[in-house]
Design an enzyme around this catalytic site. Structure first.
Site, PDB file in Angstrom:
ATOM      1  N   LYS A 191     -11.402  -3.665  -3.791  1.00 38.16           N
ATOM      2  CA  LYS A 191     -12.451  -2.641  -3.893  1.00 38.16           C
ATOM      3  C   LYS A 191     -11.858  -1.256  -4.098  1.00 38.16           C
ATOM      4  CE  LYS A 191     -13.812  -3.749   0.616  1.00 38.16           C
ATOM      5  NZ  LYS A 191     -12.646  -3.890   1.506  1.00 38.16           N
ATOM      6  N   LYS A 239      -4.405  -8.692  -6.983  1.00 31.64           N
ATOM      7  CA  LYS A 239      -5.624  -9.093  -6.277  1.00 31.64           C
ATOM      8  C   LYS A 239      -6.810  -8.207  -6.695  1.00 31.64           C
ATOM      9  CE  LYS A 239      -6.446  -7.682  -2.029  1.00 31.64           C
ATOM     10  NZ  LYS A 239      -6.856  -7.493  -0.631  1.00 31.64           N
ATOM     11  N   LYS A 282       0.817  -1.226   0.000  1.00 34.77           N
ATOM     12  CA  LYS A 282       0.000   0.000   0.000  1.00 34.77           C
ATOM     13  C   LYS A 282       0.845   1.268   0.000  1.00 34.77           C
ATOM     14  CE  LYS A 282      -4.478  -1.631   1.252  1.00 34.77           C
ATOM     15  NZ  LYS A 282      -5.724  -1.514   1.960  1.00 34.77           N
TER      16      LYS A 282
END
Ligand code: AQP
Length: 351
Positions: free
Chosen positions: A211, A208, A124
């Site tokens: 959302k 992956k 991230k």
């Protein structure tokens, strides 16, 4: 420091805890990797506690009104997928303050080095200025450990991506037990099962499905209608080869493997059985079958979610009632943690 202490697992009754971040609309990845299996666990009759982890969601910026909406939509998705709020405990994390309280204590148990090795933290912040990331994003796994251990949960159904965080939860429990010379926290077991423990992006089979991916084409949202599902699957990246006869033939074909896994999970078949059924078929044949199956499985959930979302007050009521039940389990556990760690909580006891 006290001598290492073995924690007898038999001392803890089987209890499942898991959560999903309301950091966006839920995806097919969340459904197959988590929600669908949450329902299976509920049906097995084990005590199940499920949570919309809104405090995890704000580790990256969330617009307040959108967060509220996404939390309600997440709750609607749980119920529409089959979670019965009378049988499972369903609530949002911030309503039970034990999570934040225990997370602070775990921040003092966990080590900086443990956190900096987390691949989700690295992913991230990759290519970005890590100095500008929130402290909460760095400490996220300690809050996750608190979510689980505040209930003495013994099993945690998750997708593959959460495995490392669960190992850290085990490390935190072991260190707490050893530091204080107690056998207080259970050593949790990850439950990572099924054909789709890692659903990949429809645009890139090495990433992956997420959302928060900027591309809406990369994922199927639980709010997508039949046309959107069909269009996304039709446009999903594949390769020109037909489907092979065995799974070995999908070894270096991540996008093809992903669609086979999705089909298998939705049809409740093994991936081997899917390739055996479609051996030699081109994607022009396979994709329409996958669309048909995905629409058949997801449309009833979407319809029910839309119905539930008509009554946000009822969703808030369900979350509040779930939080009361969650609090009743977590508070005595937190009281013991304060005792163990040497904090005076005389006020609570006289209340
Ligand atoms: N692609 C996936 N395949 C299988 N399981 C998945 N899960 C998430 N994505 C996939 C599982 O869903 C549960 C809830 O995940 P989360 O919402 O807490 O966070 P996440 O894993 O970080 O999911 P996202 O969609 O990628 O969220 P953002 O984009 O906000 O970070 C977990 O059990 C997870 O394994």
């Amino acid at each position: 420091m006290a001598e290492p202490v073995q924690t007898p697992q038999a001392a803890f009754k089987p209890r499942i805890f898991s959560g999903i971040q309301p950091s966006g609309g839920l995806t097919l990845g969340n459904y197959l990797g988590a929600l669908k299996r949450f329902v299976e666990k509920q049906e097995e009759g084990i005590e199940t506690i499920y949570c919309l982890v809104d405090m995890h969601a704000i580790t990256v910026w969330q617009e307040p009104e959108k967060l509220r909406q996404q939390t309600r939509e997440g709750a609607a998705a749980f119920i529409a997928a089959g979670i019965d709020p009378a049988r499972s405990i369903l609530f949002n994390q911030s309503q039970v303050t034990a999570h934040a309280e225990l997370a602070w204590i775990f921040n003092c148990v966990a080590r900086m080095g443990w956190m900096s090795r987390m691949t989700q933290w690295k992913d991230k912040t990759a290519g970005k200025n890590a100095e500008a990331a929130s402290l909460g994003l760095f400490a996220y796994p300690a809050l996750m450990a608190a979510d689980i251990l505040a209930y003495h949960a013994t099993m945690v159904p998750v997708g593959e991506d959460q495995k490392q965080h669960l190992e850290l939860t085990r490390d935190i429990a072991i260190k707490f037990n050893n530091d204080y010379g107690v056998t207080f926290f259970p050593i949790v077991e990850p439950v990572i099962e099924g054909a789709a423990t890692r659903v990949m992006s429809l645009r890139d089979g090495t990433k992956k499905m997420s959302k928060s991916d900027p591309s809406d084409q990369s994922r199927i949202n639980l709010t997508d209608d039949a046309d959107a599902i069909a269009s996304k699957i039709r446009k999903a990246k594949t390769d020109p080869e037909p489907l092979p006869e065995t799974l070995d033939g999908l070894k270096d074909r991540p996008e093809a493997r992903n669609l086979v896994n999705i089909y298998a999970a939705l049809a409740e078949m093994t991936p081997q059985a899917v390739v055996a059924e479609f051996a030699g078929a081109q994607f022009g044949t396979f994709k329409p079958k996958l669309v048909e199956l995905a629409v058949a499985r997801l449309s009833p959930i979407t319809t029910e979610m839309n119905r539930l979302m008509q009554d946000p007050a009822e969703i808030d009521r369900i979350l509040g009632a779930g939080a009361d039940r969650a609090e009743a389990i977590a508070r005595p556990i937190l009281d013991r943690v304060y005792d163990i760690t040497g904090m005076i909580h005389s006020r609570r006891r006289t209340m």
